[in-house]
Design an enzyme around this catalytic site. Structure first.
Site, PDB file in Angstrom:
ATOM      1  N   CYS A   2       1.064  -1.226   0.179  1.00 43.95           N
ATOM      2  CA  CYS A   2       0.208  -0.378   0.084  1.00 43.95           C
ATOM      3  C   CYS A   2       1.021   0.996   0.276  1.00 43.95           C
ATOM      4  O   CYS A   2       1.823   1.593   0.252  1.00 43.95           O
ATOM      5  CB  CYS A   2      -0.840   0.133   1.369  1.00 43.95           C
ATOM      6  SG  CYS A   2      -1.826  -1.003   0.942  1.00 43.95           S
ATOM      7  N   ARG A  27       4.342  -0.477  -4.810  1.00 42.99           N
ATOM      8  CA  ARG A  27       3.343  -0.839  -3.245  1.00 42.99           C
ATOM      9  C   ARG A  27       2.532  -1.706  -3.572  1.00 42.99           C
ATOM     10  O   ARG A  27       1.855  -1.806  -2.029  1.00 42.99           O
ATOM     11  CB  ARG A  27       3.511   0.589  -2.591  1.00 42.99           C
ATOM     12  CG  ARG A  27       4.738   1.172  -2.875  1.00 42.99           C
ATOM     13  CD  ARG A  27       4.957   2.163  -1.371  1.00 42.99           C
ATOM     14  NE  ARG A  27       4.768   1.847  -0.540  1.00 42.99           N
ATOM     15  CZ  ARG A  27       5.568   1.916   0.940  1.00 42.99           C
ATOM     16  NH1 ARG A  27       7.042   2.250   0.777  1.00 42.99           N
ATOM     17  NH2 ARG A  27       5.380   0.845   1.834  1.00 42.99           N
ATOM     18  N   TRP A  74      -2.325  -3.017  -1.583  1.00 42.17           N
ATOM     19  CA  TRP A  74      -2.318  -4.450  -1.698  1.00 42.17           C
ATOM     20  C   TRP A  74      -3.206  -5.083  -0.979  1.00 42.17           C
ATOM     21  O   TRP A  74      -3.186  -4.946   0.404  1.00 42.17           O
ATOM     22  CB  TRP A  74      -1.294  -4.761  -1.460  1.00 42.17           C
ATOM     23  CG  TRP A  74      -1.360  -5.207  -1.554  1.00 42.17           C
ATOM     24  CD1 TRP A  74       0.120  -6.249  -3.258  1.00 42.17           C
ATOM     25  CD2 TRP A  74      -0.109  -6.674  -0.729  1.00 42.17           C
ATOM     26  NE1 TRP A  74       0.609  -7.708  -3.086  1.00 42.17           N
ATOM     27  CE2 TRP A  74       0.133  -8.038  -1.572  1.00 42.17           C
ATOM     28  CE3 TRP A  74      -0.621  -6.942   0.472  1.00 42.17           C
ATOM     29  CZ2 TRP A  74       0.895  -9.198  -1.047  1.00 42.17           C
ATOM     30  CZ3 TRP A  74      -0.220  -8.444   0.895  1.00 42.17           C
ATOM     31  CH2 TRP A  74      -0.113  -9.358   0.981  1.00 42.17           C
ATOM     32  N   ASN A 100      -1.953   1.802   6.160  1.00 43.38           N
ATOM     33  CA  ASN A 100      -0.727   1.146   5.089  1.00 43.38           C
ATOM     34  C   ASN A 100      -0.183   0.144   6.377  1.00 43.38           C
ATOM     35  O   ASN A 100       0.706   0.843   7.577  1.00 43.38           O
ATOM     36  CB  ASN A 100       0.238   1.542   4.744  1.00 43.38           C
ATOM     37  CG  ASN A 100       1.461   0.536   4.198  1.00 43.38           C
ATOM     38  OD1 ASN A 100       0.996  -0.163   3.860  1.00 43.38           O
ATOM     39  ND2 ASN A 100       2.761   1.354   4.774  1.00 43.38           N
ATOM     40  N   GLY A 101      -1.064  -1.205   6.153  1.00 42.38           N
ATOM     41  CA  GLY A 101      -0.404  -2.088   7.757  1.00 42.38           C
ATOM     42  C   GLY A 101      -1.706  -3.579   7.809  1.00 42.38           C
ATOM     43  O   GLY A 101      -2.707  -3.152   7.030  1.00 42.38           O
ATOM     44  N   GLU A 480      17.453 -17.130  -7.345  1.00 40.60           N
ATOM     45  CA  GLU A 480      17.568 -16.495  -7.747  1.00 40.60           C
ATOM     46  C   GLU A 480      16.905 -16.455  -9.154  1.00 40.60           C
ATOM     47  O   GLU A 480      15.788 -15.816  -9.522  1.00 40.60           O
ATOM     48  CB  GLU A 480      19.055 -15.667  -7.516  1.00 40.60           C
ATOM     49  CG  GLU A 480      18.081 -13.921  -8.087  1.00 40.60           C
ATOM     50  CD  GLU A 480      17.098 -12.828  -7.525  1.00 40.60           C
ATOM     51  OE1 GLU A 480      16.751 -13.823  -6.334  1.00 40.60           O
ATOM     52  OE2 GLU A 480      17.206 -12.283  -7.552  1.00 40.60           O
ATOM     53  N   LYS A 484      13.226 -14.584 -10.071  1.00 43.38           N
ATOM     54  CA  LYS A 484      12.746 -14.295 -11.137  1.00 43.38           C
ATOM     55  C   LYS A 484      11.955 -14.448 -11.866  1.00 43.38           C
ATOM     56  O   LYS A 484      10.736 -13.748 -12.557  1.00 43.38           O
ATOM     57  CB  LYS A 484      14.184 -13.628 -11.865  1.00 43.38           C
ATOM     58  CG  LYS A 484      15.067 -12.658 -10.859  1.00 43.38           C
ATOM     59  CD  LYS A 484      14.470 -11.029 -10.770  1.00 43.38           C
ATOM     60  CE  LYS A 484      14.730 -10.917  -9.191  1.00 43.38           C
ATOM     61  NZ  LYS A 484      14.566 -10.983  -8.312  1.00 43.38           N
ATOM     62  N   GLU A 487       8.031 -15.535 -10.619  1.00 45.17           N
ATOM     63  CA  GLU A 487       7.465 -14.184 -10.113  1.00 45.17           C
ATOM     64  C   GLU A 487       7.037 -13.587 -11.661  1.00 45.17           C
ATOM     65  O   GLU A 487       5.892 -12.272 -11.563  1.00 45.17           O
ATOM     66  CB  GLU A 487       8.213 -12.599  -9.379  1.00 45.17           C
ATOM     67  CG  GLU A 487       9.203 -12.232  -9.597  1.00 45.17           C
ATOM     68  CD  GLU A 487       9.907 -11.740  -7.939  1.00 45.17           C
ATOM     69  OE1 GLU A 487       9.240 -10.763  -7.144  1.00 45.17           O
ATOM     70  OE2 GLU A 487      10.878 -11.292  -8.247  1.00 45.17           O
ATOM     71  N   HIS A 503      18.784 -36.672  -6.005  1.00 39.99           N
ATOM     72  CA  HIS A 503      17.807 -37.363  -5.359  1.00 39.99           C
ATOM     73  C   HIS A 503      17.205 -37.041  -5.535  1.00 39.99           C
ATOM     74  O   HIS A 503      16.578 -37.076  -4.258  1.00 39.99           O
ATOM     75  CB  HIS A 503      18.767 -36.312  -3.914  1.00 39.99           C
ATOM     76  CG  HIS A 503      19.631 -36.958  -3.634  1.00 39.99           C
ATOM     77  ND1 HIS A 503      20.488 -37.962  -2.789  1.00 39.99           N
ATOM     78  CD2 HIS A 503      21.260 -36.038  -3.677  1.00 39.99           C
ATOM     79  CE1 HIS A 503      22.396 -38.539  -2.936  1.00 39.99           C
ATOM     80  NE2 HIS A 503      21.952 -37.228  -3.578  1.00 39.99           N
ATOM     81  N   LYS A 602       6.460  -4.328  -3.803  1.00 43.43           N
ATOM     82  CA  LYS A 602       7.749  -4.083  -3.518  1.00 43.43           C
ATOM     83  C   LYS A 602       7.839  -3.975  -2.303  1.00 43.43           C
ATOM     84  O   LYS A 602       8.749  -4.597  -2.434  1.00 43.43           O
ATOM     85  CB  LYS A 602       7.202  -3.278  -4.111  1.00 43.43           C
ATOM     86  CG  LYS A 602       8.862  -2.207  -4.045  1.00 43.43           C
ATOM     87  CD  LYS A 602      10.175  -3.376  -5.091  1.00 43.43           C
ATOM     88  CE  LYS A 602      11.798  -2.560  -5.190  1.00 43.43           C
ATOM     89  NZ  LYS A 602      12.204  -3.795  -5.710  1.00 43.43           N
TER      90      LYS A 602
END
Ligand code: M6R
Length: 607
Positions: A2, A27, A74, A100-101, A480, A484, A487, A503, A602
């Site tokens: 947010c 955000r 968000w 926000n929170g 990584e 990438k 997402e 394995h 983000k």
């Protein structure tokens, strides 16, 4: 998660808030809204979807004002919809709030308010805030807010306006970021700096529990008990240009391309006469002398940087090192104490899980330093010392330049620690620094292969799953690369240590599976080459990352991305670049918004 912004001044508030929201859209981007005060009336406009939808709505209404607040969401409590979008108002429509929170005890507070006759219109936790302020309001918003925060549990950054006090925005933060920005005859509140950079670079970073009373001409900061706090504004060191795309199609592509210059910037900041100089960081050699082990705490991409850091720290300083996910670490009853050095890594410095891990570590007596890209962030303020990554604002949700910046600091810190502990000589340290200095040019060489990588991505668009394999210091690179890809492109992807293939994961290999193999020059190359042959024998489709001049791989595999040969221990700074571009193109060629992948935000300020 947010983004919030507020404006009060002599200019048109609506367009300033809208522009600010666009800069905060990274955000969260599932719904957005704006609330303004004009002629004694509160007007709120909100909608599901991106800021561009809100903009269309606003253009139709043609509203104007000199004071207002805005929000890009968000979703946490309640699906993305226009009624769950912010701002929320109290039932009498006097007070509007952006939040926000997460308010953890909202259910009990909501039940209580309902008993008292309040009717709620959304499913959010946030809507209780304006209603509680209304309940306690006796002519002073600040006093009402102080009463409200005594009963709220959770994290919040709040922006509040009211028809009863139309000359001010009230703001408060508790574990969610909020800045106050100061202009001439105008002032702002915002979740993050890019929102206000077009207007001013003078900011106040609010501390937890502080209330800001933001008027057109002045700003007052009050502590929890309502006493005035003396603050000196700080000057933001970067300008608006760094938060713009500058001709690139997306922020992500721009940020991938910025990596060589970020690395050079870090070296110029921290290396003087081939010696590492951490004077500005507050890291004291006496602290480092006392520690017996290192724990790295981070999430997502920063965690992958931490995994590389573990190799480096163990190699150079010969101390035991663990890398831990923030979300797991704090619930594990970790065995740490005052001889433990915790290194927290975070681009934003606001990741709730990382912060929770840091607080747990401090509670157990550990010493905490951080590697972070946002000055004034919660992480930096809660750390004893910090290494600033100088990457500039990273806007794309997928982290790229912050990752290689974090790696660079980990190389430097490992050498520094090893020198303090007398595990390596000055000459050895200088040698590694000289290798590091060659990396920006090598990264540029990889970037020259962009067109080639785009073509490889095009050929692989139809693959339903990807496997990424690496060994040693490039095992985290495989993780990584896979992160990438998933997402950005929503293609299932897994990263594995190549030695683990036999394995289990080898059962996945067939002609429909693309396997990205990191096979650069390294002491483990031959083992990696055997793994490649095992995959070929099972008809897996390989994309290899190999060092220039590797004829063996060239003969065997059609799709090879060649990178300059560098010192193996430093190769993660290079091998990740083609993987970033590959993920970028696999997503953008499918038509996805690479800067704002679905369901993500983000800065993840909720646990
Ligand atoms: O701001 P932080 O570095 O603490 O963020 C940690 C993760 O949320 C972040 O790296 C996330 O995994 C990125 N979307 C990865 O590209």
């Amino acid at each position: 998660m947010c983004g919030i912004i507020g404006y009060i001044g002599e200019r048109e508030a609506v367009s300033i808030i809208l522009e600010g929201l666009k800069r905060l859209e990274y955000r969260g981007y599932d719904s957005a809204g704006i609330g303004i005060l004009k002629e004694g009336k509160l007007s709120i406009l909100k909608c599901k979807g991106r800021i561009s939808y809100l903009q269309t709505l606003l253009e139709k209404k043609q509203i104007s004002a000199r004071i207002g607040i805005g929000h890009t969401r968000w979703a946490t409590h309640g699906e993305p919809s226009s009624r769950n979008a912010h701002p929320h108002s109290d039932f009498s429509r006097h007070i509007a709030v952006v939040h926000n929170g997460i308010i953890e005890n909202y259910q009990e507070l909501r039940k209580q308010l309902e008993k008292e006759g309040v009717r709620f219109t959304s499913e959010t936790d946030s809507e209780i805030v304006p209603n509680l302020i209304k309940k306690f309001y006796e002519g002073d918003l600040r006093k009402a807010l102080r009463k409200v925060i005594k009963i709220l549990r959770g994290s919040y950054a709040l922006g509040i306006i009211s028809v009863d006090e139309p000359d001010k925005i009230i703001a408060i933060r508790n574990d969610s970021p909020l800045i106050i920005a100061l202009g001439k005859k105008e002032n702002f509140i915002a979740s993050d700096i890019p929102a206000i950079l077009a207007y001013t670079r003078k900011v106040i970073y609010l501390n937890n529990g502080e209330i800001a009373v933001v008027g057109k001409d002045d700003v007052e900061i009050l502590d929890k008990r309502g006493r005035k706090v003396a603050v000196s504004p700080e000057k933001v060191s970067f300008n608006i240009e760094l938060a713009q795309k500058k001709g690139f199609k997306d922020f992500m592509l721009k940020e991938i391309y910025e990596q060589p210059s970020v690395l050079s910037r870090i070296l110029s900041q921290y290396v003087k006469d081939n010696r590492i100089d951490f004077k500005t960081s507050g890291i004291s050699p006496s602290l480092l002398k006392s520690i017996k082990e290192v724990v790295i705490i981070a999430c997502g991409t920063a965690f992958h940087a931490g995994l590389v850091g573990r190799y480096l720290l163990e190699t150079f300083s010969r101390l035991p090192v663990w890398a831990e996910l923030g979300s797991e670490f704090r619930y594990r009853h970790p065995v740490i104490g005052k001889k433990t050095l915790v290194i927290a890594i975070s681009q934003s410095g606001e990741t709730a899980d990382t912060l929770a891990g840091v607080r747990e570590a401090k509670r157990r007596g550990a010493r905490v330093i951080s590697i972070c890209n946002v000055l004034g962030s919660s992480l930096i303020r809660e750390s004893e010392a910090y290494l600033y990554t100088y990457a500039g604002p990273e806007i794309s949700v997928a982290s790229t330049k912050a990752y290689t910046a974090q790696l660079t600091l980990l190389y430097l810190f490992s050498l520094y620690l090893a020198r303090v502990k007398e595990k390596i000589s000055a000459e050895q340290s200088k040698k590694v620094i000289s290798y590091l200095k060659k990396i920006p040019q090598a990264q540029r060489k990889v970037l020259e292969r962009e067109a080639e990588i785009k073509e490889i991505a095009r050929k692989h668009l139809h693959f339903g799953a990807f496997l990424y394999l690496g060994r040693g210091v490039n095992f985290p690179t495989a993780l990584e690369g896979a992160l990438k890809l998933k997402e950005l492109s929503y293609i299932p992807a897994e990263g594995y240590a190549a030695g683990e293939m036999k394995h289990g994961p080898i059962a996945l290999i067939d002609e429909y599976r693309a396997v990205v193999c990191i096979a650069n020059d390294s002491p483990l190359y031959e083992k990696m080459f055997s793994n490649i042959q095992e995959i070929i024998a099972r008809r897996g489709k390989i994309i290899a990352i190999a060092s220039e001049g590797n004829e063996q791989i060239k003969r065997l595999i059609k799709e090879v991305i060649f990178i300059p040969s560098v010192e193996p221990l430093l190769s993660p700074l290079l091998t990740v670049v083609p993987l970033q571009l590959l993920a970028y193109y696999l997503a953008s060629l499918k038509g996805y918004d690479v800067d704002k992948p679905r369901n993500l935000a983000k800065s993840v300020t909720v646990e």
